[in-house]
Enzyme design. Structure first.
Site, short mmCIF file in Angstrom:
data_model
loop_
_atom_site.label_atom_id
_atom_site.label_comp_id
_atom_site.label_asym_id
_atom_site.label_seq_id
_atom_site.Cartn_x
_atom_site.Cartn_y
_atom_site.Cartn_z
N LYS A 1 55.06 70.03 63.10
CA LYS A 1 55.06 70.19 61.64
C LYS A 1 54.80 71.65 61.26
O LYS A 1 55.42 72.18 60.34
CB LYS A 1 54.05 69.24 60.99
N HIS B 1 62.58 58.25 55.63
CA HIS B 1 61.81 58.13 54.39
C HIS B 1 62.63 57.68 53.19
O HIS B 1 62.08 57.09 52.26
CB HIS B 1 61.14 59.47 54.06
N HIS C 1 60.83 54.88 51.40
CA HIS C 1 60.30 55.02 50.03
C HIS C 1 60.88 53.94 49.13
O HIS C 1 60.18 53.41 48.25
CB HIS C 1 60.65 56.40 49.46
N ARG D 1 62.86 71.71 56.15
CA ARG D 1 61.71 70.80 56.05
C ARG D 1 62.12 69.36 55.75
O ARG D 1 61.40 68.42 56.08
CB ARG D 1 60.72 71.31 55.00
N GLU E 1 60.68 73.37 51.33
CA GLU E 1 61.80 72.48 51.56
C GLU E 1 63.10 72.96 50.92
O GLU E 1 63.78 72.23 50.19
CB GLU E 1 61.46 71.05 51.10
N GLU F 1 54.85 58.05 61.89
CA GLU F 1 55.08 59.48 61.63
C GLU F 1 55.05 60.29 62.93
O GLU F 1 55.67 61.34 63.02
CB GLU F 1 54.04 60.01 60.63
N ARG G 1 44.44 76.02 37.21
CA ARG G 1 45.61 76.63 37.86
C ARG G 1 45.41 76.88 39.36
O ARG G 1 46.10 77.68 39.97
CB ARG G 1 46.02 77.94 37.18
P1 NAD Z 1 45.74 55.61 53.02
O1 NAD Z 1 45.27 56.91 52.57
O2 NAD Z 1 45.94 54.54 52.01
O3 NAD Z 1 44.75 55.09 54.16
C1 NAD Z 1 45.03 53.86 54.76
C2 NAD Z 1 43.84 52.89 54.66
O4 NAD Z 1 42.87 53.24 55.63
C3 NAD Z 1 43.13 52.90 53.33
O5 NAD Z 1 42.70 51.61 53.02
C4 NAD Z 1 41.94 53.82 53.61
O6 NAD Z 1 40.88 53.61 52.73
C5 NAD Z 1 41.58 53.41 55.01
N1 NAD Z 1 40.90 54.40 55.81
C6 NAD Z 1 41.05 55.73 55.81
N2 NAD Z 1 40.36 56.26 56.82
C7 NAD Z 1 39.72 55.27 57.46
C8 NAD Z 1 38.89 55.20 58.58
N3 NAD Z 1 38.60 56.27 59.31
N4 NAD Z 1 38.41 54.00 58.95
C9 NAD Z 1 38.74 52.87 58.26
N5 NAD Z 1 39.57 52.86 57.21
C10 NAD Z 1 40.06 54.06 56.81
O7 NAD Z 1 47.16 55.75 53.79
P2 NAD Z 1 47.69 56.80 54.86
O8 NAD Z 1 48.56 56.03 55.74
O9 NAD Z 1 46.61 57.61 55.43
O10 NAD Z 1 48.56 57.78 53.95
C11 NAD Z 1 49.70 57.32 53.28
C12 NAD Z 1 49.98 58.24 52.13
O11 NAD Z 1 50.26 59.54 52.62
C13 NAD Z 1 51.16 57.84 51.30
O12 NAD Z 1 50.87 57.93 49.94
C14 NAD Z 1 52.22 58.85 51.66
O13 NAD Z 1 53.14 59.08 50.62
C15 NAD Z 1 51.39 60.05 51.95
N6 NAD Z 1 52.04 61.04 52.81
C16 NAD Z 1 52.01 62.33 52.40
C17 NAD Z 1 52.54 63.31 53.21
C18 NAD Z 1 52.46 64.75 52.80
O14 NAD Z 1 53.08 65.58 53.44
N7 NAD Z 1 51.68 65.07 51.79
C19 NAD Z 1 53.12 62.96 54.43
C20 NAD Z 1 53.13 61.63 54.81
C21 NAD Z 1 52.58 60.67 53.99
N1 GLY Z 2 55.96 64.49 55.27
C1 GLY Z 2 57.08 65.29 54.91
C2 GLY Z 2 56.73 66.72 54.69
O1 GLY Z 2 55.59 67.13 54.78
O2 GLY Z 2 57.59 67.49 54.41
#
Ligand code: NAD
Ligand code: GLY
Length: 371
Positions: free
Chosen positions: A234, A255, A259, A248, A244, A192, A128
């Protein structure tokens, strides 16, 4: 509403009462012992990472954590958006149970947004809730996903549809990790960053336009400002609307379309940031066609997104498929698809739109040869 003025220090605070936390931004942070002091105490730490990031940064993180935790466990997940799923989540939970991790165990998410979202969700549900720390290593994760407490996994029917709001104890964004990031991933992160301009900060939009080449060249001071300003905006949004209820949602500019592209083509075909980049062009077009923005705004967004080396043309998908995909979105209400639109530079809002208008918007920005 305009975002507050920039602050020159390198720490951004997320103000959420007794769950407030800091985002540390700078070079050399992984190897600095000060980054890791004052975190929740426990006998056990579990680092979650993937098979791309582990060879790059895992040993250095372990070395730092050794002075704070008696036992350091690691889970190395397979890399990729297609692995942001139940199986990866289960690997983390299973490891925690296998080593009898107690409810004080601290999780560390070492990687991009995929690792951050899975680890945060695991932390939210294990016993939890156990504390976790974000160590974002992609530009996208440093400017967005590691901040604000959204955690999730994907479902084949919809992106991020299973998750929880759960805040980290700290975010440690070491800009040096961006040195090893592939170019395509750097561009994905830029999407972003660009988003924050039209929704909240017109001077920042102009700054991005002026400094885009420096960011693409990985100039550290340009990156530092881009990460810092993104986190400030942010933090300002999340501080007012953590879960949200309204405001937010503006962080989802682009997106809804993005998406749909990610889910429609299969997770990992387009990067999240690529979907968002193209999605912002479509959302700008929708804003213009709803009479909220001039056509010149669409051109301005498309030019910037193209300069960031992101796609501005949508992939070919039947319009019914687009609409079905966009109907599975957390912003929707009563079956109506809701889009984040720009209502004036620096100001975003939410609107529905007739399917025919949405179809026109998509058609105008779909590759002619693939339509
Ligand atoms: P990712 O986590 O897949 O990373 C991108 C690639 O870069 C991967 O292959 C990873 O292994 C590699 N990588 C990571 N760090 C590295 C480094 N320093 N050097 C070399 N390679 C590296 O993708 P992302 O773009 O970081 O994140 C996308 C995800 O984030 C999506 O799933 C999206 O939905 C999510 N997201 C979440 C939020 C939130 O608020 N939680 C906001 C925006 C996006
Ligand atoms: N990336 C959208 C949010 O954090 O609300």
């Amino acid at each position: 509403m305009t975002a507050p003025a920039p602050d020159p220090s390198s720490t951004v605070a997320i103000e959420l009462g007794d769950r407030r936390y800091d985002i540390l931004i700078g070079s050399g942070l992984i190897d600095a012992s000060s980054s890791w002091s004052g975190l929740p105490r426990s006998s056990t730490a579990l680092i979650v990472t993937n098979d791309v990031v582990a060879p790059l940064y895992l040993e250095r993180l372990k070395r730092q954590l050794e002075s704070h935790y008696a036992r350091i466990e690691t889970v190395v997940l397979p890399d990729g958006e297609q692995h942001k799923d139940w199986a990866s989540l289960d690997m983390v939970i299973d490891h925690l149970l296998a080593v009898a991790a107690d409810r004080k165990t601290v999780l560390f998410a070492l990687g991009g947004g995929v690792i951050g979202d899975i680890t945060g969700f695991a932390a939210a549900i294990y016993m939890r809730g156990v504390p976790f720390v974000q160590v974002p290593t992609t530009l996208l994760a440093q400017v967005d996903s590691s901040v604000g407490g959204k955690t999730a996994i994907n479902h084949p029917r919809g992106k991020n549809m299973v998750g929880a709001f759960y805040q980290p104890a700290r975010v440690i964004a070491d800009l040096d990790t961006l040195d090893s990031l592939p170019e395509r991933e750097l561009s994905a992160g830029l999407a972003e960053i660009i988003k924050y301009g039209p929704i909240a900060d017109v001077p920042f939009l102009a700054w991005i336009e002026d400094n885009l080449d420096a960011i693409l060249a990985r100039d550290k001071s340009a990156l530092a400002y881009a990460v810092k300003r993104s986190c400030e905006i942010k933090a300002w949004v999340v501080g007012q609307d953590e879960r949200e209820a309204g405001l937010r949602a503006i962080l989802n500019f682009g997106h809804t379309f993005g998406h749909a592209i990610e889910t429609g083509l299969g997770y990992g075909a387009w990067l999240h940031g690529e979907g968002v980049g193209c999605g912002m062009v479509l959302a700008a077009e929708l804003s213009a066609r709803l009479g909220l923005m001039p056509a010149s705004f669409v051109d301005r967004m498309a030019r910037l997104i193209e300069r960031a080396r992101l796609p501005v043309k949508a992939p070919a998908m039947p319009i019914d498929r687009w609409l079905d995909l966009m109907r599975v979105d957390k912003k929707n209400e009563g079956g109506e698809i809701r889009f984040v639109v720009i209502e004036g530079l620096g100001k975003a809002g939410m609107r529905g739109a007739p399917d025919a208008l949405v179809a026109e918007v998509i058609a105008v920005h779909t590759e002619a040869e693939s339509r």
